[in-house]
Design a protein around this motif. Sequence first.
Motif, PDB file in Angstrom:
ATOM      1  N   ASP A   1       8.550   3.714   9.338  1.00 27.49           N
ATOM      2  CA  ASP A   1       7.236   4.301   9.564  1.00 27.49           C
ATOM      3  C   ASP A   1       7.230   5.813   9.325  1.00 27.49           C
ATOM      4  O   ASP A   1       6.175   6.414   9.110  1.00 27.49           O
ATOM      5  CB  ASP A   1       6.771   4.018  10.998  1.00 27.49           C
TER       6      ASP A   1
ATOM      7  N   PRO B   1       7.656   8.304   3.853  1.00 27.10           N
ATOM      8  CA  PRO B   1       6.472   8.132   3.001  1.00 27.10           C
ATOM      9  C   PRO B   1       6.717   7.106   1.907  1.00 27.10           C
ATOM     10  O   PRO B   1       7.835   6.973   1.397  1.00 27.10           O
ATOM     11  CB  PRO B   1       6.267   9.536   2.415  1.00 27.10           C
ATOM     12  N   GLU B   2       5.683   6.354   1.559  1.00 25.55           N
ATOM     13  CA  GLU B   2       5.800   5.367   0.487  1.00 25.55           C
ATOM     14  C   GLU B   2       5.526   6.059  -0.841  1.00 25.55           C
ATOM     15  O   GLU B   2       4.397   6.488  -1.110  1.00 25.55           O
ATOM     16  CB  GLU B   2       4.836   4.208   0.716  1.00 25.55           C
ATOM     17  N   GLU B   3       6.544   6.153  -1.667  1.00 28.74           N
ATOM     18  CA  GLU B   3       6.457   6.887  -2.925  1.00 28.74           C
ATOM     19  C   GLU B   3       6.963   6.023  -4.077  1.00 28.74           C
ATOM     20  O   GLU B   3       7.690   5.050  -3.883  1.00 28.74           O
ATOM     21  CB  GLU B   3       7.286   8.174  -2.858  1.00 28.74           C
TER      22      GLU B   3
ATOM     23  N   LYS C   1       8.520   0.918  -5.145  1.00 32.08           N
ATOM     24  CA  LYS C   1       8.060   1.757  -4.038  1.00 32.08           C
ATOM     25  C   LYS C   1       9.223   1.941  -3.067  1.00 32.08           C
ATOM     26  O   LYS C   1      10.098   1.078  -2.950  1.00 32.08           O
ATOM     27  CB  LYS C   1       6.895   1.082  -3.313  1.00 32.08           C
TER      28      LYS C   1
ATOM     29  N   HIS D   1       9.357   1.595   0.010  1.00 34.01           N
ATOM     30  CA  HIS D   1       9.404   0.588   1.070  1.00 34.01           C
ATOM     31  C   HIS D   1       9.722  -0.811   0.547  1.00 34.01           C
ATOM     32  O   HIS D   1       9.799  -1.759   1.335  1.00 34.01           O
ATOM     33  CB  HIS D   1       8.068   0.554   1.829  1.00 34.01           C
TER      34      HIS D   1
ATOM     35  N   TYR E   1      14.306   3.064  -0.127  1.00 34.95           N
ATOM     36  CA  TYR E   1      14.559   4.399   0.402  1.00 34.95           C
ATOM     37  C   TYR E   1      15.990   4.578   0.914  1.00 34.95           C
ATOM     38  O   TYR E   1      16.455   5.705   1.120  1.00 34.95           O
ATOM     39  CB  TYR E   1      13.549   4.765   1.499  1.00 34.95           C
TER      40      TYR E   1
END
Length: 254
Positions: A53, A56-58, A106, A108, A126
């Motif tokens: 959480d 960041p979703e990148e 992504k 996530h 990540y």
Amino acid sequence: MRAIIAELTMILKSPAKILKIITNEVSELKEKYGDERRTKVVGAAVEAVADEDLIPEEDAIVTVSGGGYIKRVRQTRSKSSGAAARDLSVLMSPTKISLSQFFSAKTHDNVLFFTDRGRVFQTKVYEIPAATRTSKGKAIQNFLELPADENVNAIVNYSAKGEKRKYLMMVTRQGIMKKTPLEDFTNIRRTGIIAISLKKGDHLKWARLTDGSSEAVLATRQGQSIRFSEKQARPMGRTAAGVRAIKLEEKTER
């Protein structure tokens, strides 16, 4: 009216009279409503915050070099597809680092690593070491804590939310194939789990996500191939050995 003004002025000038009036009014309220507390103090419910959480979703590009090094490179949304292709062309240049695999994802998203021994490991994008575009990255053996004689032969990434492909299809060096529901590969422990049970001398070579209704084509280096509907392959449990998809001659290269 003047009498009221004079009385109020006298009260305001006397702190003792003000305190007496407050005391009398509070006593009257107590007699009228009682002393029971009518309001409740409730602690706010605090949900547990997972590490994900806070990340960041990148967009990212994950690469695995021919030498077995893995890394994650941030991909900005402002870049055109041509710019992204130029970035990858630098990595694939013979004077730089040759690539064996790469994919966009992504941060996530989930990533499954399949080894030649039929095991599978899982990480989030990540968790893959971030690096610069031209740096080597981290040895995938160390990243997954693999024995020196166990190698990653296939990598599959998929969205953690809304993934439409529901099956994993695997093929071994000896032409054995197996289709397993993707949901069987959730919550994989850090040390990995069995993805397919292999016969002695066989190795897992290939793994892909499917939607359950695709066409599959298997080909050998000698140019022999077979095509069949995925619907002909029934789903099997995670530890099953699979079925023969193509019969190979003794010297045929897979």
